[in-house]
Design a protein around this motif. Structure first.
Motif, short mmCIF file in Angstrom:
data_model
loop_
_atom_site.label_atom_id
_atom_site.label_comp_id
_atom_site.label_asym_id
_atom_site.label_seq_id
_atom_site.Cartn_x
_atom_site.Cartn_y
_atom_site.Cartn_z
N ALA A 1 -16.43 -2.49 1.16
CA ALA A 1 -15.04 -4.20 1.42
C ALA A 1 -14.08 -3.74 0.63
O ALA A 1 -13.18 -4.45 0.91
N GLU A 2 -13.97 -3.85 -1.10
CA GLU A 2 -12.43 -2.98 -1.77
C GLU A 2 -12.14 -2.07 -0.89
O GLU A 2 -10.38 -2.29 -0.75
N ALA A 3 -12.74 -0.49 -0.46
CA ALA A 3 -11.59 -0.12 0.21
C ALA A 3 -11.24 -0.08 1.65
O ALA A 3 -10.15 0.33 1.10
N GLN A 4 -11.84 -1.64 2.36
CA GLN A 4 -10.79 -1.81 3.45
C GLN A 4 -9.34 -2.69 2.53
O GLN A 4 -8.51 -2.36 3.85
N ARG A 5 -9.56 -2.72 1.73
CA ARG A 5 -8.51 -3.51 1.55
C ARG A 5 -7.63 -2.79 0.87
O ARG A 5 -6.46 -3.11 1.04
N SER A 6 -8.58 -1.31 0.23
CA SER A 6 -6.78 -0.44 -0.03
C SER A 6 -6.72 -0.04 0.91
O SER A 6 -4.96 0.16 1.32
N ALA B 1 -7.16 -6.43 -10.69
CA ALA B 1 -7.62 -6.99 -8.79
C ALA B 1 -7.09 -5.96 -8.20
O ALA B 1 -6.99 -6.43 -6.91
N ARG B 2 -6.33 -4.48 -8.32
CA ARG B 2 -6.04 -3.96 -7.50
C ARG B 2 -7.72 -3.32 -6.49
O ARG B 2 -8.67 -3.16 -7.66
N PRO B 3 -7.88 -3.74 -5.35
CA PRO B 3 -8.94 -2.95 -4.81
C PRO B 3 -9.02 -1.61 -5.43
O PRO B 3 -10.56 -1.80 -5.04
N ASP B 4 -8.42 -0.72 -5.24
CA ASP B 4 -9.46 0.63 -5.54
C ASP B 4 -10.32 0.48 -7.33
O ASP B 4 -10.59 1.35 -7.09
N ALA C 1 -13.91 0.69 -7.89
CA ALA C 1 -14.57 2.12 -8.91
C ALA C 1 -15.77 1.46 -8.93
O ALA C 1 -16.40 1.96 -9.77
N GLU C 2 -15.16 -0.20 -9.65
CA GLU C 2 -16.05 -0.94 -10.47
C GLU C 2 -17.38 -0.56 -9.92
O GLU C 2 -18.52 -0.88 -10.02
N HIS C 3 -17.34 -1.38 -8.27
CA HIS C 3 -18.63 -1.98 -7.38
C HIS C 3 -19.19 -0.62 -7.77
O HIS C 3 -21.12 -0.61 -7.89
N GLN C 4 -18.36 0.59 -7.33
CA GLN C 4 -19.64 1.59 -7.51
C GLN C 4 -20.52 2.49 -8.71
O GLN C 4 -21.38 2.81 -9.13
N LEU C 5 -18.75 1.77 -10.23
CA LEU C 5 -20.35 1.85 -11.60
C LEU C 5 -21.24 0.76 -11.46
O LEU C 5 -22.58 0.82 -12.37
N GLN C 6 -21.44 -0.51 -11.27
CA GLN C 6 -22.14 -0.92 -10.53
C GLN C 6 -23.83 -1.12 -9.90
O GLN C 6 -24.30 -0.76 -10.14
N LEU D 1 10.52 -1.57 -4.06
CA LEU D 1 10.06 -2.80 -4.05
C LEU D 1 8.43 -2.76 -3.01
O LEU D 1 7.80 -3.89 -3.26
N VAL D 2 8.63 -1.79 -2.05
CA VAL D 2 7.32 -1.53 -1.56
C VAL D 2 6.74 -0.96 -2.38
O VAL D 2 5.05 -1.22 -2.08
N THR D 3 6.26 0.33 -3.26
CA THR D 3 6.06 0.44 -3.98
C THR D 3 5.45 0.01 -5.13
O THR D 3 4.03 -0.46 -5.12
N LEU D 4 6.10 -1.35 -5.42
CA LEU D 4 5.44 -2.26 -6.15
C LEU D 4 4.00 -3.12 -5.74
O LEU D 4 3.25 -3.39 -6.20
N TYR D 5 4.80 -3.20 -4.17
CA TYR D 5 3.94 -4.21 -3.08
C TYR D 5 2.26 -3.41 -3.58
O TYR D 5 1.33 -3.93 -4.06
N LYS D 6 2.55 -2.14 -3.52
CA LYS D 6 1.17 -1.19 -3.29
C LYS D 6 0.69 -1.57 -4.69
O LYS D 6 -0.91 -1.30 -5.11
N ALA D 7 0.95 -0.65 -5.92
CA ALA D 7 0.90 -0.46 -6.96
C ALA D 7 0.43 -1.46 -7.43
O ALA D 7 -0.54 -1.33 -8.23
N LEU D 8 0.62 -2.66 -7.59
CA LEU D 8 0.77 -3.92 -8.04
C LEU D 8 -1.01 -4.42 -7.15
O LEU D 8 -0.96 -5.46 -7.22
N GLY D 9 -0.78 -4.24 -6.37
CA GLY D 9 -2.62 -4.42 -5.42
C GLY D 9 -2.08 -5.45 -4.46
O GLY D 9 -2.62 -6.74 -4.66
N GLY D 10 -1.05 -5.38 -3.95
CA GLY D 10 -0.25 -6.75 -3.09
C GLY D 10 -1.69 -7.51 -2.39
O GLY D 10 -2.34 -6.91 -2.22
N GLY D 11 -1.46 -8.53 -2.11
CA GLY D 11 -2.68 -9.60 -1.18
C GLY D 11 -2.14 -8.98 0.19
O GLY D 11 -1.26 -8.55 0.51
N SER D 12 -3.36 -9.37 0.33
CA SER D 12 -3.49 -9.02 2.13
C SER D 12 -4.08 -10.30 2.68
O SER D 12 -2.92 -10.98 3.92
#
Length: 465
Positions: A161-166, A286-289, A293-298, A454-465
């Motif tokens: 699900a987080e991969a889809q958000r990413s 809060a970034r989806p990627d 990774a944390e869910h895969q760790l769990q 600005l677009v890069t910051l949106y992506k890098a900071l895990g912009g909302g969907s």
């Protein structure tokens, strides 16, 4: 005492079934600094970008419509959604193993024996009718093996699900970037076309001066050279505009209507909301990627519990309860009850080290997952730090480029006036004209860098969907 012993035994089984052998999960510490490097701007009360819907971040109506087209038609996003459905179904399958599987059965059996096999010297035909419920190899999860596998499947589903958000965030950023590139190249093309018109007018003027004997043949050839150079620029930017449209169509997953295409960057000067990332670097969590990774760790952590449980006995229950009769009419009469119960205990004794190797693999997988999680955080931190470094100087660069363009424009005006009065050669006019054209092109590029940042910051900071 015997009933008490049975009660204590059942209580032990119950308590054993309430726990797993999965090690306690502790989120690894982020291997990055707590604050952004440099003098990153800070604003009190800033919201994380993950909490801001993309509609509030990208404000240009045309760009919003193009992004909406992409969210509906892009094939990469569609595949990500299908992967979520598959992972959800896989989790439900694994979760179902926690519960007994009951099957209803009904059968009718007819058997005929010839006289020499019947034992009575006469041929015989027998019939049997059965109806019942069956329990098929239900595992008593005393050591949490099934629960650990269920937890692993759940974390894999959440990771998907987080991969889809990413994918969605990356798609939005890709569409916005393609849209801005098209706008910049459209503006460059318009500048080249305007320059071409001015050069043709200048060439006509020089040609008339040449015919009147005022201008030299060198001036005429130099003016013609500038016209052809502008023609080359028009052809080049026409190609780039066509390629930008193709890239935008690919990102959107469908043809973008002409009325939604940008014509220049000027109409987008306020198309993007300014970002105030005055928050600690923990917002990266809060970034989806990183969540993926944390869910895969769990999931890897839960797999250790399943591997540990392989060292302990497994108890499975198989049984059936029903009614049977040799006559269909007597199937539901008294005394027709049938049942069987087959508990089975499997105790690992010797497997040539397979279980121990499986546990070692699970532990190594968990360490790999930790390293991937930490690497995801470091990559994210670097992306944000680079974007903030660019953002900290882009306004100054923009102001300097605007001042340079204005100075080149004045130089061109003065050189043209000096040539018209016969004070200077046409070569100085051409030099000033080339400098002005280059400065205007650089100004367009600087505006594009600011919007891309600005677009890069949106992506890098895990912009909302």
């Amino acid at each position: 005492m015997q009933p008490k012993r049975f009660f204590l035994f059942g209580l032990v089984l119950l308590l054993a079934g309430c726990s797993t052998l999965t090690p306690d999960y502790h989120r690894p510490a982020a291997p990055v600094a707590a604050a952004w490097p440099g003098d990153a701007p800070a604003t009190a009360g800033s919201r994380p970008l993950a909490a801001i819907p993309w509609q509030e971040y990208f404000l240009a109506p045309q760009l919003r419509q193009v992004i909406d087209l992409a969210l509906k038609n892009n094939r990469d996003l569609r595949l990500a959604l299908l992967n979520i459905e598959r992972a959800r179904a896989a989790y439900r399958i694994q979760r179902a193993d926690l519960f007994p599987q009951l099957d209803g059965t009904g059968s009718s059996t007819a058997r005929h024996l010839p006289a020499d096999l019947s034992g009575t010297g006469r041929q015989s035909t027998t019939r049997q009718y059965n109806v019942g419920l069956g329990l098929s190899a239900y595992e008593l999860d005393l050591f949490g093996r099934v629960r650990s596998l269920k937890d692993q499947a759940l974390q894999q589903y959440l990771a998907t699900a987080e991969a889809q958000r990413s994918v969605q965030i990356s798609l939005i950023a890709e569409v916005a970037g393609s849209y801005l590139n098209l706008a910049a190249d459209q503006e460059r093309l318009q500048l080249a076309q305007k320059t071409m018109a001015n050069q043709q007018a200048a060439y006509g003027l020089v040609e008339r001066r040449y015919d009147a004997g005022v201008a030299s043949a060198l001036d005429l050839q130099q003016a013609k050279t500038s016209v052809e150079a502008a023609r080359v620029d028009i052809a080049r930017y026409t190609t780039l505009v066509a390629q930008d449209k193709n890239a935008l169509t690919l990102a959107a997953g469908t043809t973008v209507p002409a009325e939604l295409l940008p014509t220049s960057l000027d109409q987008n000067l306020t198309a993007l909301t300014e970002v105030a990332p005055g928050l600690p670097s923990t917002v990266l969590l809060a970034r989806p990627d990183i969540l993926q990774a944390e869910h895969q760790l769990q999931a890897a952590n839960a797999n250790i519990g399943a591997a540990r449980a392989a060292f302990f006995p497994r108890i499975t229950l198989t049984g059936a309860l029903g009614i049977g009769s040799s006559e269909l009419s007597g199937l539901f009469s008294g005394g027709s009850l049938t049942w069987n119960f087959v508990p089975q205990v499997t105790v690992p004794i010797f497997d040539a080290g397979s279980s121990r190797a499986g546990l070692e693999v699970a532990k190594v997988d968990q360490k790999i997952a930790v390293a991937r999680y930490e690497k995801a955080i470091q990559i994210a931190f670097g992306e944000v730090a680079d974007a903030l470094a660019r953002r900290g100087t882009i306004d100054e660069q923009m102001a300097a480029q605007q001042a340079l363009t204005a100075a080149d424009a004045e130089s061109y005006r003065l050189s043209q006036a000096r040539y018209d009065k016969g004070v200077d050669s046409y070569l100085n006019v051409l030099d000033a004209q080339r400098s002005l054209f280059g400065a205007r092109q650089q100004l367009i590029g600087t505006k594009l860098v600011k919007f891309d940042n600005l677009v890069t910051l949106y992506k890098a900071l895990g912009g909302g969907s």
